[in-house]
Design a protein around this motif. Sequence first.
Motif, short mmCIF file in Angstrom:
data_model
loop_
_atom_site.label_atom_id
_atom_site.label_comp_id
_atom_site.label_asym_id
_atom_site.label_seq_id
_atom_site.Cartn_x
_atom_site.Cartn_y
_atom_site.Cartn_z
N PRO A 1 0.82 -1.23 0.00
CA PRO A 1 0.00 0.00 0.00
C PRO A 1 0.86 1.29 0.00
O PRO A 1 0.51 2.26 -0.64
N GLU A 2 1.99 1.25 0.69
CA GLU A 2 2.87 2.42 0.76
C GLU A 2 3.47 2.71 -0.63
O GLU A 2 3.54 3.87 -1.05
N LEU A 3 3.87 1.66 -1.32
CA LEU A 3 4.44 1.83 -2.65
C LEU A 3 3.38 2.31 -3.64
O LEU A 3 3.64 3.18 -4.47
N ARG A 4 2.18 1.78 -3.53
CA ARG A 4 1.08 2.20 -4.41
C ARG A 4 0.79 3.69 -4.20
O ARG A 4 0.61 4.44 -5.17
N LEU A 6 2.87 5.99 -3.12
CA LEU A 6 3.99 6.73 -3.71
C LEU A 6 3.86 6.78 -5.23
O LEU A 6 4.04 7.83 -5.84
N ALA A 7 3.53 5.65 -5.84
CA ALA A 7 3.39 5.60 -7.30
C ALA A 7 2.28 6.54 -7.78
O ALA A 7 2.44 7.22 -8.80
N GLU A 8 1.18 6.61 -7.04
CA GLU A 8 0.10 7.52 -7.40
C GLU A 8 0.55 8.97 -7.29
O GLU A 8 0.25 9.80 -8.15
N LYS A 9 1.31 9.29 -6.25
CA LYS A 9 1.85 10.65 -6.08
C LYS A 9 2.78 11.00 -7.23
O LYS A 9 2.71 12.09 -7.79
N GLN A 116 14.67 5.34 -1.87
CA GLN A 116 15.86 4.65 -1.36
C GLN A 116 15.57 4.04 0.02
O GLN A 116 15.99 2.92 0.30
N GLY A 117 14.85 4.77 0.85
CA GLY A 117 14.46 4.24 2.15
C GLY A 117 13.57 3.02 2.01
O GLY A 117 13.75 2.01 2.72
N MET A 118 12.60 3.07 1.10
CA MET A 118 11.72 1.93 0.87
C MET A 118 12.51 0.74 0.34
O MET A 118 12.28 -0.40 0.78
#
Length: 128
Positions: A1-4, A6-9, A116-118
């Motif tokens: 969910p966090e990556l999704r 970020l991708a939307e942003k 990079q943190g992710m």
Amino acid sequence: PELRKLAEKIDISQQDEIGFMQQWLRERGQVVPDPADMHGMDMPGMLSDEELAQLDAARGVEFEKLFLEFMIRHHEGALIMVDELFATPGAGQDPDLFRFATDVDADQRDEIYVMQGMLNTLNQRGGS
């Protein structure tokens, strides 16, 4: 969910950036490239067809790692383009263009830091 999220942003911000650049070109009577054709353009950080296929075939954590690695490289390409703009005599003097380019630089650096943190978190959890 966090990556999704970020991708939307990233998608929203890149659509805004493309819109600004298209409008800037139109106002100056310049050719406006079709965003659908951007993949074929020779720009730093653009993925090859092979890399896109690799990403398309990946699943789970493998996909997340590849996505982050490729997007970091893509963002680094934007930083190269900003550097090249400001290294060109007379370029970047337009106040709107200067503000846009410095905003792109700051946004890309911030997103690279987050990605990079992710990626580091995924690598620590997944071993490699």
